[in-house]
Structure formats: structure tokens, C-alpha cells
Design a protein around this motif. Structure first.
Motif, PDB file in Angstrom:
ATOM      1  N   GLY A 105      51.569  29.310  39.847  1.00 36.22           N
ATOM      2  CA  GLY A 105      51.064  29.470  38.497  1.00 36.22           C
ATOM      3  C   GLY A 105      49.829  29.444  38.818  1.00 36.22           C
ATOM      4  N   LEU A 106      49.164  28.208  39.371  1.00 34.65           N
ATOM      5  CA  LEU A 106      47.713  28.481  39.530  1.00 34.65           C
ATOM      6  C   LEU A 106      46.808  29.433  40.266  1.00 34.65           C
ATOM      7  CD1 LEU A 106      47.073  24.511  39.373  1.00 34.65           C
ATOM      8  CD2 LEU A 106      46.809  25.886  37.477  1.00 34.65           C
ATOM      9  N   VAL A 107      47.771  29.885  41.226  1.00 41.95           N
ATOM     10  CA  VAL A 107      47.179  31.007  41.968  1.00 41.95           C
ATOM     11  C   VAL A 107      47.204  32.136  41.131  1.00 41.95           C
ATOM     12  CG1 VAL A 107      47.683  32.502  43.867  1.00 41.95           C
ATOM     13  CG2 VAL A 107      48.338  30.080  44.163  1.00 41.95           C
ATOM     14  N   LEU A 108      48.092  32.356  40.319  1.00 46.19           N
ATOM     15  CA  LEU A 108      47.893  33.596  39.310  1.00 46.19           C
ATOM     16  C   LEU A 108      46.898  33.386  38.266  1.00 46.19           C
ATOM     17  CD1 LEU A 108      51.816  34.076  38.641  1.00 46.19           C
ATOM     18  CD2 LEU A 108      50.194  35.577  39.522  1.00 46.19           C
ATOM     19  N   VAL A 109      46.792  32.170  37.926  1.00 44.15           N
ATOM     20  CA  VAL A 109      45.586  31.786  36.777  1.00 44.15           C
ATOM     21  C   VAL A 109      44.296  32.116  37.493  1.00 44.15           C
ATOM     22  CG1 VAL A 109      44.583  30.126  35.508  1.00 44.15           C
ATOM     23  CG2 VAL A 109      46.743  30.141  35.348  1.00 44.15           C
ATOM     24  N   GLN A 110      43.954  31.646  38.809  1.00 44.15           N
ATOM     25  CA  GLN A 110      42.912  31.650  39.412  1.00 44.15           C
ATOM     26  C   GLN A 110      42.674  33.596  39.629  1.00 44.15           C
ATOM     27  OE1 GLN A 110      43.002  30.313  43.495  1.00 44.15           O
ATOM     28  NE2 GLN A 110      40.521  29.714  43.222  1.00 44.15           N
ATOM     29  N   ALA A 111      43.752  34.123  40.211  1.00 38.25           N
ATOM     30  CA  ALA A 111      43.677  35.424  40.103  1.00 38.25           C
ATOM     31  C   ALA A 111      43.344  36.490  39.198  1.00 38.25           C
ATOM     32  CB  ALA A 111      44.669  36.107  41.154  1.00 38.25           C
ATOM     33  N   LEU A 112      43.819  36.155  38.027  1.00 39.75           N
ATOM     34  CA  LEU A 112      43.989  36.984  36.934  1.00 39.75           C
ATOM     35  C   LEU A 112      42.960  36.466  35.737  1.00 39.75           C
ATOM     36  CD1 LEU A 112      47.787  37.660  36.602  1.00 39.75           C
ATOM     37  CD2 LEU A 112      45.773  39.036  37.574  1.00 39.75           C
ATOM     38  N   ALA A 113      42.708  35.273  35.655  1.00 40.80           N
ATOM     39  CA  ALA A 113      41.772  34.787  34.342  1.00 40.80           C
ATOM     40  C   ALA A 113      40.262  35.102  34.742  1.00 40.80           C
ATOM     41  CB  ALA A 113      41.882  33.264  34.150  1.00 40.80           C
ATOM     42  N   ASP A 114      39.614  35.408  33.826  1.00 38.73           N
ATOM     43  CA  ASP A 114      37.961  35.628  34.158  1.00 38.73           C
ATOM     44  C   ASP A 114      37.156  34.196  34.395  1.00 38.73           C
ATOM     45  OD1 ASP A 114      37.562  38.191  33.544  1.00 38.73           O
ATOM     46  OD2 ASP A 114      38.489  37.846  31.559  1.00 38.73           O
ATOM     47  N   SER A 115      37.958  33.357  33.777  1.00 32.50           N
ATOM     48  CA  SER A 115      37.386  31.749  34.271  1.00 32.50           C
ATOM     49  C   SER A 115      38.586  30.924  34.058  1.00 32.50           C
ATOM     50  CB  SER A 115      36.051  31.214  33.589  1.00 32.50           C
ATOM     51  OG  SER A 115      36.454  31.435  32.150  1.00 32.50           O
ATOM     52  N   TRP A 116      38.419  29.720  34.506  1.00 29.29           N
ATOM     53  CA  TRP A 116      39.611  28.639  34.468  1.00 29.29           C
ATOM     54  C   TRP A 116      39.042  27.311  35.050  1.00 29.29           C
ATOM     55  CZ3 TRP A 116      42.984  25.859  37.602  1.00 29.29           C
ATOM     56  CH2 TRP A 116      42.626  26.281  38.910  1.00 29.29           C
ATOM     57  N   GLY A 117      39.818  26.403  34.703  1.00 27.72           N
ATOM     58  CA  GLY A 117      39.384  24.861  34.899  1.00 27.72           C
ATOM     59  C   GLY A 117      40.348  23.688  34.802  1.00 27.72           C
ATOM     60  N   VAL A 118      40.071  22.719  34.933  1.00 33.18           N
ATOM     61  CA  VAL A 118      40.444  21.479  34.659  1.00 33.18           C
ATOM     62  C   VAL A 118      39.785  20.525  34.055  1.00 33.18           C
ATOM     63  CG1 VAL A 118      42.272  19.639  35.141  1.00 33.18           C
ATOM     64  CG2 VAL A 118      42.263  22.094  36.354  1.00 33.18           C
ATOM     65  N   GLU A 119      39.885  19.794  33.089  1.00 32.16           N
ATOM     66  CA  GLU A 119      38.955  18.823  32.664  1.00 32.16           C
ATOM     67  C   GLU A 119      39.934  17.616  32.273  1.00 32.16           C
ATOM     68  OE1 GLU A 119      37.415  20.287  28.942  1.00 32.16           O
ATOM     69  OE2 GLU A 119      36.471  22.043  30.038  1.00 32.16           O
TER      70      GLU A 119
END
Length: 136
Positions: A105-119
Motif C-alpha cells: 500500500g504505502l509503496v504504491l502511494v509513494q510511487a504514484l502520489a505527487d506528494s504524501w506523508g504522515v502527521e
């Protein structure tokens, strides 16, 4: 009207603990909200990444989650908030080959999103991503 800024459109959904039937429901609501937003395929990517974050929250927490999606003409931001303190299980990692479909899941988010993070948010955390939709 020309020159007028379009107000953001927002989706807000609470999903119950371990209620994996909520994942397709959130996808459907997001698809309806996005309509023809973004370049071809942008909505599909948004649905995929949202599904991954919601599934992670439901599998790895005991208190459900809140999903917020905000779209403006050129950008979509999706946030999934859970109510478990700490930032465990929020690092993108390459999954083991024998994990089947788990751990990507997070590998896909990292690869496909323009930006992402956790707060960190006191009693829980928000995992988010943004997509720049480009022209419709």
C-alpha cells in the motif's frame, strides 16, 4: 464566472473498525465526487491510493478511521485519520516476495502520489497524499 476561484469539493466518511466493506463504498463516493476531474487516469490512481490507505487503517487499527478528500481544480488531497497513537506501519517498505498482496500500500502511494506523508495528531495520525490532476 471568469476569474472566480472555484470552491473546493469535499468528501468526508467515517469508516468503522475492521469494516472492509467500507473500502469500495469510499471508492464509489470518491469516483462520484471526482467526476471528470484531472487528466485521464487520475481518478483511477486516486481511487487506488485511497483504497490502500483506508485498507491499511482498517487492518492495522481497532477504532476505524475518518477519510477526507478535498478537490480543487488542479489538486486532490486525501487524508485517512486513525485513532491509534504512534507512527508504526507508516513507512513505505518493499514487501517480501511471499507476502502475496500484503505490504504494498504505502509503496504504491509513494510511487504514484505527487506528494504524501504522515502527521501525528495526538490520539492518532493522518496518512495523506496529493495528486496534481492537470487538465481534464
Amino acid at each position: 464566472m471568469a476569474g472566480e476561484a472555484r470552491q473546493p469539493t469535499q468528501l468526508l466518511r467515517r469508516v468503522g473498525c475492521a469494516d472492509l466493506t467500507a473500502v469500495p463504498e469510499v471508492r464509489h463516493a470518491l469516483r462520484a465526487m471526482l467526476g471528470t476531474w484531472g487528466a485521464p487516469g487520475a481518478g483511477d490512481v486516486a481511487e487506488l491510493l485511497t483504497s490502500e490507505l483506508v485498507t491499511n487503517a482498517l487492518i492495522h487499527t481497532d477504532d476505524g478511521a475518518v477519510v477526507t478528500a478535498t478537490v480543487v481544480p488542479d489538486q486532490l488531497r486525501v487524508e485517512v485519520r486513525d485513532f491509534v497513537p504512534g507512527l508504526h506501519r507508516t513507512r513505505a517498505r518493499v514487501p517480501h516476495a511471499d507476502d502475496g498482496t500484503h505490504g504494498r500500500g504505502l509503496v504504491l502511494v509513494q510511487a504514484l502520489a505527487d506528494s504524501w506523508g504522515v502527521e501525528n495528531h495526538g490520539m492518532g495520525k493522518v496518512v495523506w497524499f496529493e495528486l496534481n490532476g492537470g487538465a481534464a
